[in-house]
Motif scaffolding. Structure first.
Motif, PDB file in Angstrom:
ATOM      1  N   PHE A 263      -4.069   6.902  -2.193  1.00  0.00           N
ATOM      2  CA  PHE A 263      -4.057   5.684  -2.398  1.00  0.00           C
ATOM      3  C   PHE A 263      -4.951   5.693  -1.087  1.00  0.00           C
ATOM      4  O   PHE A 263      -5.342   6.525  -0.406  1.00  0.00           O
ATOM      5  CB  PHE A 263      -2.461   4.624  -1.420  1.00  0.00           C
ATOM      6  N   GLU A 264      -5.246   4.553  -1.410  1.00  0.00           N
ATOM      7  CA  GLU A 264      -6.517   4.109   0.258  1.00  0.00           C
ATOM      8  C   GLU A 264      -5.382   3.618   1.293  1.00  0.00           C
ATOM      9  O   GLU A 264      -4.622   2.796   1.237  1.00  0.00           O
ATOM     10  CB  GLU A 264      -7.591   2.127  -0.084  1.00  0.00           C
ATOM     11  N   LEU A 265      -5.829   4.108   2.314  1.00  0.00           N
ATOM     12  CA  LEU A 265      -4.979   3.388   3.588  1.00  0.00           C
ATOM     13  C   LEU A 265      -5.703   1.828   3.833  1.00  0.00           C
ATOM     14  O   LEU A 265      -6.898   1.205   3.272  1.00  0.00           O
ATOM     15  CB  LEU A 265      -6.251   4.066   4.911  1.00  0.00           C
ATOM     16  N   GLN A 269      -3.358   0.421   8.931  1.00  0.00           N
ATOM     17  CA  GLN A 269      -3.265   1.647   9.097  1.00  0.00           C
ATOM     18  C   GLN A 269      -4.175   2.029   9.086  1.00  0.00           C
ATOM     19  O   GLN A 269      -3.882   3.336  10.185  1.00  0.00           O
ATOM     20  CB  GLN A 269      -3.059   2.269   8.427  1.00  0.00           C
ATOM     21  N   ASP A 293       6.090  -3.030  10.177  1.00  0.00           N
ATOM     22  CA  ASP A 293       7.461  -3.358   8.998  1.00  0.00           C
ATOM     23  C   ASP A 293       8.170  -1.480   8.013  1.00  0.00           C
ATOM     24  O   ASP A 293       6.694  -1.347   7.837  1.00  0.00           O
ATOM     25  CB  ASP A 293       6.908  -4.038   7.982  1.00  0.00           C
ATOM     26  N   VAL A 294       8.565  -1.762   7.628  1.00  0.00           N
ATOM     27  CA  VAL A 294       9.941  -0.978   7.000  1.00  0.00           C
ATOM     28  C   VAL A 294       8.309  -1.063   5.474  1.00  0.00           C
ATOM     29  O   VAL A 294       8.240  -1.710   4.581  1.00  0.00           O
ATOM     30  CB  VAL A 294      11.170  -1.210   6.224  1.00  0.00           C
ATOM     31  N   GLY A 295       7.950   0.178   4.943  1.00  0.00           N
ATOM     32  CA  GLY A 295       7.134   0.537   4.032  1.00  0.00           C
ATOM     33  C   GLY A 295       5.575  -0.020   5.092  1.00  0.00           C
ATOM     34  O   GLY A 295       4.842   0.408   3.287  1.00  0.00           O
ATOM     35  N   SER A 296       5.367   0.275   5.266  1.00  0.00           N
ATOM     36  CA  SER A 296       4.381  -0.355   5.913  1.00  0.00           C
ATOM     37  C   SER A 296       3.012   0.966   6.472  1.00  0.00           C
ATOM     38  O   SER A 296       2.045   0.590   5.679  1.00  0.00           O
ATOM     39  CB  SER A 296       3.967  -1.519   7.489  1.00  0.00           C
ATOM     40  N   GLY A 297       3.604   2.185   6.367  1.00  0.00           N
ATOM     41  CA  GLY A 297       3.269   2.851   5.971  1.00  0.00           C
ATOM     42  C   GLY A 297       2.711   3.713   7.313  1.00  0.00           C
ATOM     43  O   GLY A 297       1.289   4.438   7.154  1.00  0.00           O
ATOM     44  N   LYS A 298       3.903   3.892   8.204  1.00  0.00           N
ATOM     45  CA  LYS A 298       3.632   4.410   9.329  1.00  0.00           C
ATOM     46  C   LYS A 298       3.577   5.970   9.148  1.00  0.00           C
ATOM     47  O   LYS A 298       2.530   7.156  10.878  1.00  0.00           O
ATOM     48  CB  LYS A 298       4.107   4.155  10.747  1.00  0.00           C
ATOM     49  N   THR A 299       4.078   6.806   8.803  1.00  0.00           N
ATOM     50  CA  THR A 299       4.106   8.279   8.661  1.00  0.00           C
ATOM     51  C   THR A 299       2.865   8.867   8.468  1.00  0.00           C
ATOM     52  O   THR A 299       2.416   9.481   9.440  1.00  0.00           O
ATOM     53  CB  THR A 299       4.790   8.787   7.867  1.00  0.00           C
ATOM     54  N   PHE A 336       1.679  15.128   0.240  1.00  0.00           N
ATOM     55  CA  PHE A 336       0.004  14.461   0.404  1.00  0.00           C
ATOM     56  C   PHE A 336      -1.255  15.623   1.103  1.00  0.00           C
ATOM     57  O   PHE A 336      -1.929  15.747   0.979  1.00  0.00           O
ATOM     58  CB  PHE A 336       0.465  13.665   1.515  1.00  0.00           C
ATOM     59  N   PRO A 458       0.407  -2.239   2.061  1.00  0.00           N
ATOM     60  CA  PRO A 458       0.300  -1.667   1.021  1.00  0.00           C
ATOM     61  C   PRO A 458      -0.240  -2.588  -0.351  1.00  0.00           C
ATOM     62  O   PRO A 458       0.462  -3.476  -0.358  1.00  0.00           O
ATOM     63  CB  PRO A 458       0.473   0.059   0.646  1.00  0.00           C
ATOM     64  N   ARG A 461       1.927  -3.588  -3.023  1.00  0.00           N
ATOM     65  CA  ARG A 461       3.481  -3.898  -3.293  1.00  0.00           C
ATOM     66  C   ARG A 461       3.824  -5.100  -3.765  1.00  0.00           C
ATOM     67  O   ARG A 461       3.350  -5.763  -3.284  1.00  0.00           O
ATOM     68  CB  ARG A 461       4.104  -3.693  -1.854  1.00  0.00           C
ATOM     69  N   ASP A 589      13.454   6.199   1.344  1.00  0.00           N
ATOM     70  CA  ASP A 589      12.547   6.031   1.226  1.00  0.00           C
ATOM     71  C   ASP A 589      13.112   6.583  -0.913  1.00  0.00           C
ATOM     72  O   ASP A 589      12.435   7.419  -1.278  1.00  0.00           O
ATOM     73  CB  ASP A 589      11.114   6.353   1.224  1.00  0.00           C
ATOM     74  N   ARG A 618       9.598  -0.245  -3.145  1.00  0.00           N
ATOM     75  CA  ARG A 618       8.742   0.676  -2.559  1.00  0.00           C
ATOM     76  C   ARG A 618       8.183   1.469  -3.785  1.00  0.00           C
ATOM     77  O   ARG A 618       7.580   2.384  -3.970  1.00  0.00           O
ATOM     78  CB  ARG A 618       9.581   2.024  -2.054  1.00  0.00           C
TER      79      ARG A 618
HETATM   80  P1  ADP Z   1       7.314   3.300   7.112  1.00  0.00           P
HETATM   81  O1  ADP Z   1       6.042   2.585   7.785  1.00  0.00           O
HETATM   82  O2  ADP Z   1       7.819   2.414   6.629  1.00  0.00           O
HETATM   83  O3  ADP Z   1       7.289   4.561   7.961  1.00  0.00           O
HETATM   84  P2  ADP Z   1       6.093   4.735   5.033  1.00  0.00           P
HETATM   85  O4  ADP Z   1       4.983   5.543   5.710  1.00  0.00           O
HETATM   86  O5  ADP Z   1       7.770   5.698   4.853  1.00  0.00           O
HETATM   87  O6  ADP Z   1       6.055   3.802   6.038  1.00  0.00           O
HETATM   88  O7  ADP Z   1       5.705   4.945   3.785  1.00  0.00           O
HETATM   89  C1  ADP Z   1       6.229   3.853   2.886  1.00  0.00           C
HETATM   90  C2  ADP Z   1       5.322   4.072   1.132  1.00  0.00           C
HETATM   91  O8  ADP Z   1       4.808   3.750   1.111  1.00  0.00           O
HETATM   92  C3  ADP Z   1       5.871   6.161   1.152  1.00  0.00           C
HETATM   93  O9  ADP Z   1       6.009   6.298  -0.928  1.00  0.00           O
HETATM   94  C4  ADP Z   1       4.310   5.876   1.595  1.00  0.00           C
HETATM   95  O10 ADP Z   1       3.558   7.210   0.821  1.00  0.00           O
HETATM   96  C5  ADP Z   1       3.144   4.684   1.251  1.00  0.00           C
HETATM   97  N1  ADP Z   1       2.529   4.638   0.953  1.00  0.00           N
HETATM   98  C6  ADP Z   1       1.735   4.965   2.196  1.00  0.00           C
HETATM   99  N2  ADP Z   1       0.450   4.625   2.728  1.00  0.00           N
HETATM  100  C7  ADP Z   1       0.232   3.640   1.217  1.00  0.00           C
HETATM  101  C8  ADP Z   1      -0.882   3.030   1.452  1.00  0.00           C
HETATM  102  N3  ADP Z   1      -1.836   2.894   2.137  1.00  0.00           N
HETATM  103  N4  ADP Z   1      -0.818   2.352   0.355  1.00  0.00           N
HETATM  104  C9  ADP Z   1      -0.164   2.721  -1.077  1.00  0.00           C
HETATM  105  N5  ADP Z   1       1.361   3.387   0.201  1.00  0.00           N
HETATM  106  C10 ADP Z   1       1.532   4.065   0.948  1.00  0.00           C
END
Ligand code: ADP
Ligand code: MG
Length: 724
Positions: A263-265, A269, A293-299, A336, A458, A461, A589, A618
């Motif tokens: 996916f594109e950041l 991010q 937020d939850v799901g914002s892709g911090k990991t 990844f 992302p 969503r 997740d 998600r």
């Molecule tokens: P959180 O911020 O809640 O920790 P996660 O890092 O778990 O969120 O990311 C949630 C989901 O979104 C994961 O499955 C991740 O692979 C996916 N994700 C992260 N960044 C993007 C993005 N830019 N586009 C699409 N999906 C993404």
């Protein structure tokens, strides 16, 4: 000054060992404890009324002579009733007390007294009901009282220790109060029009007007916030003077790394990643909080930074609060970055594994993984903090990522730093949190951290359909859930604790006096309660509502491995409905889960509800959040509706802060903090002002050696907020 404020109150003339021992029950031991024992409200007994002027019910204070006083017992309930008549120049009235037998010996006939309290009508006459009393001699000013005839401060009390005693003790230290030396910089006070400390404390305990008291309270709020910001500033100063490994990075190499992602950041991010990489570049230790937020892709942001660290042949450590999350992070890496071959280790209570590149993944004994880590053959280490605390020694940990950081205490950070095995270099820290914290609070409580926001989702969503479900809608909702499950989807059910403490934090109740009383939280029993709520709900759903579906439960009292197994089964689609408590498994997740059903949703804060909801939506399917509530009040519904309309978690956090106070944003470890956080919420302008002032001061005098008074106060302060 130091020694003076530490004077035990039992050695103060007029207080002595007897009262000292009683005050100790309120944790008042020293002069400082006493003068900083602040009232939470005032009772206005300042108007002294001529008896003849009392013409209505309400509260009143009268000053007069006790004409008669007698005691009798009610025949049935055996209550002692004390009845007195009091007279002034204008008339007489009656006062009654129940079961306070000592009054009959205190208020003898002919005594001049202030009586203050509730006035009730009795036929044509008015009666004072259980009034406060205070003997004031015939010749004295009736406004000279401690408990009557003035604005009377009401203090937190405990069994057998009343506000009266606190007022009495304070009246013995008035000279000490008034002459307290100032410790804040004069220009600062001047700039913010705040009274000096002696004046402030004197007027808090002995105010002439409410405005005066409030103004004085502001000074204390300012002072607390300033002291906290001093701690923050010196923490930051200490970090910036601890040498750390400086990572150079090549922007193109990073881009290549994230181009391989499926996916594109998001722009947010990318910005956050830039912040983190800039931190890593610094030759001194850094500490950042990544909020999103939850799901914002911090990991993935943290993961990309970790790759830079690993490629520089240093170690990156990921700490997650639960096994499920740790495992999830491990999977993120292996999925990844399949070509990463410098070693990724997973260490949790029930599982230890090693990944050395695609196809080279193996479960391994814990002690072997630990040996690989110590030898530097593993560059990325992922685990729960419980495991990391024990036997693991890092070879060269230069970057530490703490997920859901509000779950970890400040001290853990220090403990980790101490164990990174590189005596001369400190690691860089990155914390991640999905609890959006209003900025004012973040600057206060996490004021020693740099902040980055991932405030964008992302783009693929889907928005989640959120509905508030009243009891009448329950069956329909169950029907809908059944439908979804028959299409292959899964559902979460979150239960609140059913215990009195939690129902009190309901948004419909504001903080009451009783809340401020000294109380000890009963942690143990909360867990029990929570488990019970889950078990009950589980029974109901699995037996009555969905007997044909696969229902599982998850709560904090289950053994770790059972929890992990249950969660894995849900993740693998082997369970349809997961009934869980609110405290566990943040950030899980499971893309196939499309329903989040929340029982007793009025018990939760909006931010919390928002977080629960973030667990669905998600994947590719439309998701739903059902907020069940049995409360039909408009306030409750309006509050829940904010969840439907709010644009992001920060907006909800602000609403929560207003409605529920700052408590819920703070983890358990932040003892002593909620009170200061409340002050921050009340005075956002003070937060920015004190922060700037503190940073300026620390820049010129990092050890406060030129400000000994201030340094001494800071020490007291650290103790009182349990930062030391
Ligand atoms: P959180 O911020 O809640 O920790 P996660 O890092 O778990 O969120 O990311 C949630 C989901 O979104 C994961 O499955 C991740 O692979 C996916 N994700 C992260 N960044 C993007 C993005 N830019 N586009 C699409 N999906 C993404
Ligand atoms: Mg996360």
């Amino acid at each position: 000054m130091d020694a003076h404020l530490s004077t035990p109150i039992s050695s103060i003339k007029g207080i002595g060992a007897h009262f000292g021992a009683r005050l100790e029950k309120l944790n008042i031991v020293t002069l400082k404890d006493l003068i900083y024992y602040l009232p939470f409200r005032y009772q206005d007994f300042s108007q002294i009324m001529p008896i003849a002027h009392i013409a209505d019910e309400g509260t009143a204070t009268v000053y007069g002579e006790v004409q008669t006083i007698r005691m009798y017992r009610t025949p049935r309930r055996h209550l002692y009733i004390i009845e007195a008549t009091i007279a002034d120049d204008t008339g007489t009235m009656k006062a009654v007390w129940f079961n306070q037998k000592f009054i009959i010996t205190t208020l003898k006939q002919g005594t001049w007294v202030n009586l203050a309290g509730k006035v009730a009508r009795e036929g044509k006459r008015f009666v004072l009901q259980s009034p406060e009393y205070e003997i004031i001699s015939r010749t004295a000013d009736p406004h000279s009282g401690k408990h009557t005839g003035r604005l009377v401060p009401i203090y937190p009390e405990t069994k057998g220790v009343t506000s009266r005693l606190v007022r009495f003790a304070l009246s013995k230290v008035i000279p000490e109060l008034q002459t307290l030396p100032e410790f804040l910089p004069d220009d600062l006070l001047h700039k913010h029009h705040l009274p000096a400390i002696g004046e402030a404390l004197y007027r808090i305990h002995f105010p002439r007007t409410l405005e005066e008291a409030e103004h004085a309270q502001n000074r204390i709020a300012f002072q607390d916030l300033f002291l906290l910001q001093l701690i923050n500033a010196s923490e930051q100063h200490a970090l910036s003077s601890s040498p750390a490994h400086a990572f150079s990075y090549n922007a193109d190499a990073i881009k290549k790394e994230f181009k391989t992602l499926p996916f594109e950041l998001t722009l947010a991010q990318k910005k956050a990643l830039y912040d983190v990489l800039e931190d890593l570049k610094k030759p001194h230790a850094t500490n950042r909080l990544l909020q999103g937020d939850v799901g914002s892709g911090k990991t993935i942001v943290a993961a990309l930074a970790a790759l830079i660290v690993a490629r520089a042949k240093k170690q990156a450590v990921f700490m997650a609060p639960t096994e499920v999350l740790a495992t999830q992070h491990y999977v993120t890496f292996t999925k990844f970055f399949p070509h990463f071959d410098m070693g990724v280790a997973l260490l949790t209570a029930s599982r230890s594994a090693l990944f050395l590149g695609e196809g080279l993944q193996t479960e391994m004994k814990k002690k072997d993984v630990v040996a690989h880590i110590a030898a530097g053959r593993v560059r990325i280490i992922i685990g729960t903090h419980a495991v990391l605390q024990k036997s693991v020694v890092f070879d060269d940990a230069a970057f530490i990522v703490i997920d859901e950081q509000h779950r970890f205490g400040v001290r853990q950070r220090a403990a980790l730093t101490a164990r990174t095995n590189v005596a001369s270099l400190s690691p860089h820290f990155l914390s991640m949190s999905a609890t959006p914290i209003p900025r004012t609070l973040a600057l206060t409580v996490f004021g020693d951290l740099e902040l980055s926001l991932v405030n964008q989702m992302p783009k693929d969503r889907k928005s989640i359909i959120t509905k508030i479900i009243s009891p009448a809608g329950r069956d329909g909702a169950y029907q809908f859930i059944r439908e979804q499950i028959s299409q292959g989807r899964q559902a979460y059910v979150v239960c609140p604790r059913i215990d009195p403490v939690d129902t009190r934090t309901n948004a419909d109740t504001t903080q009451t006096d009783a809340d401020r009383r000294i109380k000890k939280p009963k942690k143990q029993s909360l867990f029990l309660m929570e488990a019970r709520a889950v078990k009950e709900e589980y029974e109901k759903l699995s037996r009555k509502i969905f007997p044909d579906l696969r229902v599982a439960m998850l709560h904090g009292q289950m053994p770790a491995d059972e929890k992990a197994r249950t969660m894995r089964a849900f993740k693998d689609g082997k369970t349809d409905v997961l009934v869980a408590t609110s405290v566990i498994e943040v950030g899980v997740d499971v893309p196939n889960a499309t329903i989040m059903m929340i029982e007793g949703s009025e018990h939760f804060g909006l931010s919390q509800l928002y977080q629960f909801r973030g667990r669905v939506g998600r994947g590719e399917h439309q998701s739903y959040c059902f907020l069940f509530t049995d409360i039909n009040s408009k306030t409750t519904r309006d509050r829940l509706k904010a969840l439907v309309t709010a644009k992001n978690g920060f907006e909800l956090a602000e609403i929560d802060l207003r409605l529920r106070g700052p408590g819920q944003f703070l983890g358990n470890e932040q003892t002593g903090m909620p009170d200061i956080a409340a002050k921050a919420a009340q005075h956002p302008d003070f937060v920015t002002a004190t922060r700037q002032a503190a940073q300026e001061l620390i820049a010129t005098d990092p050890t406060l050696s030129q400000h000994p008074y201030l340094a001494a106060y800071l020490k007291f302060f650290k103790q009182s907020v349990h930062l030391e």
